[in-house]
Structures are given as structure tokens and as C-alpha cells.
Enzyme design. Structure first.
Site, PDB file in Angstrom:
ATOM      1  N   SER A 204      15.598   3.090   9.135  1.00  0.00           N
ATOM      2  CA  SER A 204      15.559   1.954  10.070  1.00  0.00           C
ATOM      3  C   SER A 204      14.999   0.744   9.355  1.00  0.00           C
ATOM      4  CB  SER A 204      14.679   2.287  11.281  1.00  0.00           C
ATOM      5  OG  SER A 204      14.457   1.131  12.079  1.00  0.00           O
TER       6      SER A 204
ATOM      7  N   TYR B 299       6.410   4.976  15.481  1.00  0.00           N
ATOM      8  CA  TYR B 299       7.808   4.973  15.040  1.00  0.00           C
ATOM      9  C   TYR B 299       7.974   4.272  13.690  1.00  0.00           C
ATOM     10  CZ  TYR B 299      12.875   4.122  15.138  1.00  0.00           C
ATOM     11  OH  TYR B 299      14.209   4.070  14.836  1.00  0.00           O
TER      12      TYR B 299
END
Length: 701
Positions: free
Chosen positions: A578, A591
Site C-alpha cells: 500500500s 494498518y
């Protein structure tokens, strides 16, 4: 009608709907025959009918023969798979036939006999049907008939069994001259109902589609009854058991352990896909006293050995051998593979002609592991599966021939002349070129939806086989049904997989080994997201993120690498990370830090695995909203809150903040993954490919 050894599938109501259309009835009959593998193999056999039709140039009625075209399959045959030829023109070719040494030149002349310009290319069997006068003809390769045809006393047995009503033509390569010999056999034996071709198959016929169908079933049924009556009559089947099989679980465990090693050996020239079967018929043969005598003899029917090679490789391993030491296992197997390649090369060198095509892959197609099962390896799953089916047919033939007489295989030169026939080579050259991922096996975690499914679809479209997986069984079933509809049953398999559970990871890779032989590409895509402030973040949230994203990536990669090292043909690991691995933002401690760990783990793995030709790369997406689980569980609400906007405004917000002002879709990530494994970046590892529309804050450098 009642049959025990064949399936009577004729439906009078269905046939009545087709009455008056002989070509439609030919297709109907062909599909019924092709639906029963006891009657013929996939892609094998041929059927025809002759009808009167108006000549498009003169308007006069002419006799036209419709016949299965080159490369078709009876079970799935449609009108587009038929060739249609003028019967009188086909017969007139006898006038210019120059003899058997000029046989191959006749094939090109079939095109001058074409009636339907849209029809399929005529097959080599065309004259075999054209020279017989019957309206409907079936040429099949039923195991029961070939068992008699391949028996040492096959001609005598055929004569006695059918009281002279089935003719006999000795083995000869299919073609124009064999067609003439079939006609001569009929002329010499008027009133016969069929012809047995030595070591090859069966011709039967009738005045109508139904008469031909029933005649075919009756002849094969009689052959099968005769074999059944003789099994074990004079000696045990295949000389009786020499060893006992492992139980089913034991066979599967051994097969999963050894399959990647075998695949590695068989992929020395190109990546191969595997298939495994422990069918009872296979076990009866490979566990028998006669295995060592019969296996090297090879097969008899041309359709068999064209797909299975001249003979199998029999592994000299005990069923319960410890296979955990991969190095020792490879050292033990290497001489057997070298000996097989040497045998095949010597076979080629001894039998080749000045104009023979170049030698093909010298690795075995069929590998037999006594007590465990049969492995087959070929360019794709369907071809590997069909090869295993054909060798099972060959086992049936050997079993029957040994029960009634003595099995005989084709002489090596005859076999070579079929395998390296210039017409066969031309057929191979006409086949579509392999796709970029042909021969590759891919496992994409979380592939039942969103990014994972898009990646799996892309890989399948480019020729790979895929192991679909998900922790949600219902979602996984839906994805499987979608892939079956789009790509067919041989393009995928499924495995329930929660990447936090080591046992399910192990089972998923065992599934990959049993279904396809191993794995080449692993994409760590499974994930979830939690967006909370540091104050609201719980220990449970933290552990879940790190278990799925970091530990899951580590354990899946660890299992993948173990398989890839067994294969020793390299591999690819792609980690879907990501932009959050590089960009700091609010409400993202768990995260974002887990994604950073994923990214650095990718670098660490790339550094370690380069020596094994295993490449590890990362793809960094951003804001892939479509069909993604990432937006479940409050993530969308959390990100909207962090940016001071509504959930509905998120897609536009994410697009506007990119340099390209683009919405990122699952297909964009799939294309990036394909770019890494499609062949153009084979010397790239340790890289990060951003697919985020352009975010300067996420630039790696």
C-alpha cells in the site's frame, strides 16, 4: 436396450426432433459416443455420414460426406467441427494415387474435394470413411476392442468371437492406403458389420444414424463381455499384486510431497503443468508383478502414445519412503530422469528419417509411483489430464489383452513414424502460440473477490492455472463457479484459506501440488484495514492487522518458497502492500505500520531468495474501492472522518489528490502484477511498483 459395459444414451424423442437432418443426427450420435470414455478418448475417434445435397454451382443433387474435422472431439462436436466433401471427387483421388510412399501428398488434395467452404479441415481419416459405401460410419478407440486388436492372437479371436462378421486389417498408419485396405476387406468379406484395425481401433456402420449407433454399442459390448469372462481365468490380473497401496490419505500426502520435485525435472525445457490420479485401475497396474514387463513396452493405439509418449517412467521408490529430504530425493531421482532422456534420444536417433522434425522434449509425460499413483505432465492442465486418461485407457488395453492372450505394442519404428509424422508436426505448428503465463501456476491469497479475483482473472487470461482461495466458503464457491464458466474446469481449483492458520496454508499448497504439480507465482493479497486513532486502537485490532498482513504474508511466502525450491525452476512472489507503507497519515498507526513491515519483508525476502531465482516484488496500490473487502468494518468511515469528508465523497477525493486524477480499479493492480511476471521483467527483484494514480508523498525515491 440394456448394456452392461457401455452406455445406451439414445433418446427417441430427441432424435425425432432431428428426423430428416442426417447431419444433425450425425452430430447427435457423435456427442453420445463421445460422452462415454469407454467408447473413445477425448479428441479421438471419427464419425461420418453421407447425404444427397444440391451442388451450389449446378443445382444437381450430389453425394456429400460429412465427417469430423481435424483436431475435433466427438463429445463436444458441433457442425462447425465437421468437414464436408464431395464423395465423387474424393473417390476420384484413387486415379492419381501414386502409392504408399507418396501417401502424405494426398492430404493436400482433400481440399480440392471440399463441398462446404466453411467446413473444418479434413482429417487424415477422411479416406477411411470415404471409401466405405455406408451412409453412417463410426471409427472409435474403445478399450475393449483395442485389447483384442492389440492381443497377439487378436485376428483369430476376432474371427471366432464374431463368427466372421467383423473383418480384420493389420496395423497400418492411418491414411489413403489404409482407406483402400478397408474397402478391400469389405469386398473380400461381404456382409460384415465392422472391421477391427490391428493395434488401433474399430470401424462399424449402419444405414441410419441409429443403426450405426446400436451396431457400435453391440460390437463393443460383446468385446467387453469376452474380456470380463476371461479376467483371472488362467492367471491373476497383471500377475497379481506385488505391493500394496498406501491408504488414500497416505497416497495424497506422498503425491503432494513429490509432485513439485517431479515437475521440476519435467520442466527442464519449459514449464509443465501436472496432474495426479490414484484411480483404482491405475493402482491395480502399478502395484502388479507385471508392471516391470509391460510398462516399458509402451502403448499400442496411436491416439494413446501420441499423448503419453512411447513409454512411462517408473519410479524406483517405496510407497512409504520418507520424502522430506528434498536434496536426497533429487539425487535419487536424477539418474532415472537422465536415463529416460537418454532412452528417448536414442529412440529418436535410431528411428528418425532425413526429413524428420527436430527431437521434442525428452522428458517423460507419464510417471508411475507404485503404491501411490500416476503423475502426468504437459503444457497445460487439460493436456496433462487427458494424457493420464489415455494412459488409463492403455492400462485397460493391456489388462484385456493379457487376459485373453498376450499384449503386443507397436514396433518402435511404427510408433516413431506416427509421433514424428510430418502431418502431425504440421498440426502442432498450426496450434496457437503459448500465452505469456502458459505452464505457470499461481496462488493469489484472498482471490474470491476484489483485487485478488482481478489478479487471478488476469493470470488465467494469460494462460496460467490458478488456485482460488478465500476464508469465506460461500464467496469462494461463487468465484469458482465464475471461473469455471469463463475459463473451464482445467484452469483453476479452489482451497479454503485463512492466512493466519498454518494448517490451511499447508493444505492450500498441497492442493496446488496435487492439482497442478506445484506453484510458480504467489501473490500475497489477503488483507483487511482498521482506521482508528491511537487512543481508540485496541490490542485486538493491532494483533489482527499484524497476523493477517505481516505474519500471513510471511507464512504464505515461507510455504511457497519450500515448494519453489523443490521445483528448482525459480518463481515469483508479489506482495500487495500500500502507499500507506510510505505515507504517514492520521488514524492509521496499526494498518500503516503493518504495511511498512510488509514492504520491508519484501525487500528482505528478495535479498535472501535471489540465489534460488525466486523474485520478490511489491505493488503499492491506493484507494482501490471497487469490490474490495478493505472498505468493510468501518474503514471507509474512519478514513472519511480523518479527511473531514463523507463516505460518499471518498472516491472523488482519492482521485483528485493524485497527479493523474484517476480512480484506481482492481484491474489496474492486476495489470501491474502481470507486468512483473509476464516475461519482460524477469531480471527485476526487490522492486516497488506504485499503482496509485501518482502520489508524490508515496514516491520510493
Amino acid at each position: 436396450m440394456k448394456f452392461k459395459h457401455v452406455s445406451y444414451l439414445w433418446d427417441d424423442a430427441k432424435a425425432a426432433e432431428l428426423a430428416g437432418d442426417e447431419v444433425a443426427l450425425l452430430i447427435y450420435r457423435s456427442n453420445l459416443l463421445g460422452a462415454d470414455l469407454r467408447l473413445t478418448n477425448y479428441g479421438g475417434g471419427n464419425t461420418s455420414c453421407k447425404v444427397m445435397s444440391p451442388d451450389p454451382l449446378t443445382g444437381k443433387d450430389v453425394e456429400v460426406m460429412w465427417i469430423k474435422g481435424s483436431g475435433g472431439d466427438l463429445g463436444t462436436l458441433k457442425k462447425s467441427g465437421l468437414a464436408a466433401l464431395y464423395e465423387d471427387k474424393l473417390l476420384s483421388l484413387k486415379n492419381i494415387y501414386r502409392g504408399i510412399e507418396h501417401e502424405d501428398e494426398m492430404v493436400g488434395l482433400f481440399n480440392h474435394c471440399i463441398y462446404d467452404l466453411d467446413s473444418k479441415a479434413p482429417s487424415i481419416d477422411t479416406p477411411l470413411h470415404g471409401f466405405l459405401p455406408f451412409k453412417h460410419i463410426d471409427h472409435l478407440h474403445p478399450d475393449a476392442a483395442i485389447a483384442i486388436a492389440a492381443a497377439k492372437d487378436g485376428k483369430r479371436i476376432t474371427q471366432e468371437l464374431f463368427g466372421g462378421k467383423i473383418g480384420w486389417v493389420e496395423w497400418q498408419r492411418p491414411g489413403f492406403d489404409l482407406g483402400l485396405k478397408l474397402k478391400q476387406c469389405l469386398d473380400d468379406n461381404p456382409g460384415i458389420r465392422g472391421i477391427m484395425l490391428g493395434s488401433h481401433g474399430l470401424f462399424t456402420w449402419g444405414d441410419t444414424a441409429y443403426e450405426s449407433y446400436v451396431n457400435t454399442l453391440e460390437v463393443i459390448e460383446k468385446c467387453a463381455e469376452y474380456l470380463e469372462a476371461n479376467y483371472g481365468k488362467t492367471r491373476p490380473v497383471f500377475g497379481g499384486h506385488k505391493i500394496q497401496s498406501l491408504d488414500e490419505a497416505g497416497r495424497k500426502n506422498q503425491a503432494a510431497a513429490i509432485a513439485p520435485v517431479l515437475r521440476g525435472f519435467c520442466s527442464s525445457q519449459r514449464h509443465m503443468i501436472g496432474h495426479f490420479t490414484d484411480d483404482a485401475r491405475v493402482l491395480e497396474f502399478i502395484n502388479s508383478n507385471d508392471l516391470d514387463r509391460l510398462a516399458p513396452m509402451g502403448t499400442s493405439c496411436p491416439d494413446h502414445f501420441l499423448r503419453t509418449k512411447i513409454s512411462p517412467l517408473v519410479l524406483e521408490l517405496k510407497a512409504d519412503d520418507d520424502l522430506s529430504d528434498t536434496k536426497a530425493l533429487k539425487e535419487k531421482l536424477a539418474p532415472a530422469f537422465e536415463a529416460y532422456r537418454k532412452m528417448y534420444t536414442e529412440y529418436y536417433d535410431k528411428c528418425k528419417h532425413p526429413n524428420s522434425p527436430a527431437i521434442r522434449d525428452t522428458n517423460p509425460v507419464i510417471i508411475l509411483y507404485p503404491g501411490v499413483g500416476l503423475f502426468s505432465f504437459s503444457k497445460d492442465k487439460q493436456t496433462a489430464r487427458v494424457a493420464a486418461e489415455f494412459y488409463t485407457n492403455a492400462i485397460n488395453v493391456m489388462k484385456g489383452a493379457e487376459a485373453i492372450s498376450e499384449y503386443t505394442s507397436l514396433p518402435r519404428q511404427e510408433a516413431f513414424d506416427i509421433e514424428y509424422w510430418l502431418l502431425e508436426e504440421a498440426k502442432l505448428q498450426r496450434m496457437p502460440k503459448p500465452k505469456a503465463l502458459s505452464g505457470r501456476i499461481a496462488l493469489v491469497t484472498g482471490s474470491a473477490g476484489g483485487i485478488g479475483k482481478a489478479i487471478s482473472k488476469k493470470f488465467a487470461e494469460e494462460g496460467a492455472v490458478v488456485i482460488l482461495n478465500d476464508m469465506n466458503a460461500e464467496r469462494l464457491q461463487g468465484a469458482g463457479e465464475e471461473f469455471k464458466s469463463k475459463f473451464g474446469k482445467d484452469a483453476y481449483t479452489t482451497a479454503l484459506l485463512d492466512v493466519t492458520r498454518a494448517e490451511q496454508i499447508k493444505q492450500a499448497f498441497e492442493t496446488a501440488a496435487l492439482e497442478f504439480g506445484g506453484v510458480d507465482i504467489v501473490v500475497n493479497n489477503a488483507g483487511l484495514s482498521i482506521s482508528k486513532s491511537i487512543a481508540d486502537h485496541t490490542e485486538k485490532d493491532w494483533d489482527l492487522l499484524y497476523d493477517v498482513l505481516v505474519k500471513g504474508q510471511f507464512m504464505v511466502t515461507q510455504a511457497a518458497v519450500a515448494v519453489m525450491k523443490k521445483q528448482d525452476i525459480g518463481g515469483d512472489v508479489i506482495n500487495i502492500v500500500s502507499k500507506n507503507a510510505l505515507v504517514s497519515g492520521p488514524n492509521n498507526a496499526g494498518y500503516g505500520s503493518a504495511k511498512a513491515a510488509q514492504l520491508h519483508l519484501s525487500r528482505l525476502n528478495a535479498a535472501e531468495l535471489g540465489g534460488d531465482k525466486i523474485r520478490v516484488n511489491a505493488v503499492n496500490p491506493d484507494a482501490v474501492i471497487s469490490d474490495s473487502n478493505i472498505w468493510a468494518g468501518g474503514w471507509a468511515e474512519g478514513r472519511a472522518k480523518a479527511y473531514g469528508i463523507t463516505v460518499e465523497e471518498l472516491p472523488a477525493y482519492y482521485a483528485k489528490r493524485t497527479l493523474l486524477n484517476e480512480v484506481i480499479l482492481p484491474d489496474d493492480i492486476a495489470n501491474a502484477c502481470f507486468a512483473l511476471v509476464g516475461g519482460l521483467l524477469n531480471k527485476s527483484t526487490g522492486n516497488v511498483l506504485n499503482v496509485d494514480g501518482g502520489l508524490a508523498t508515496a514516491f520510493v525515491r
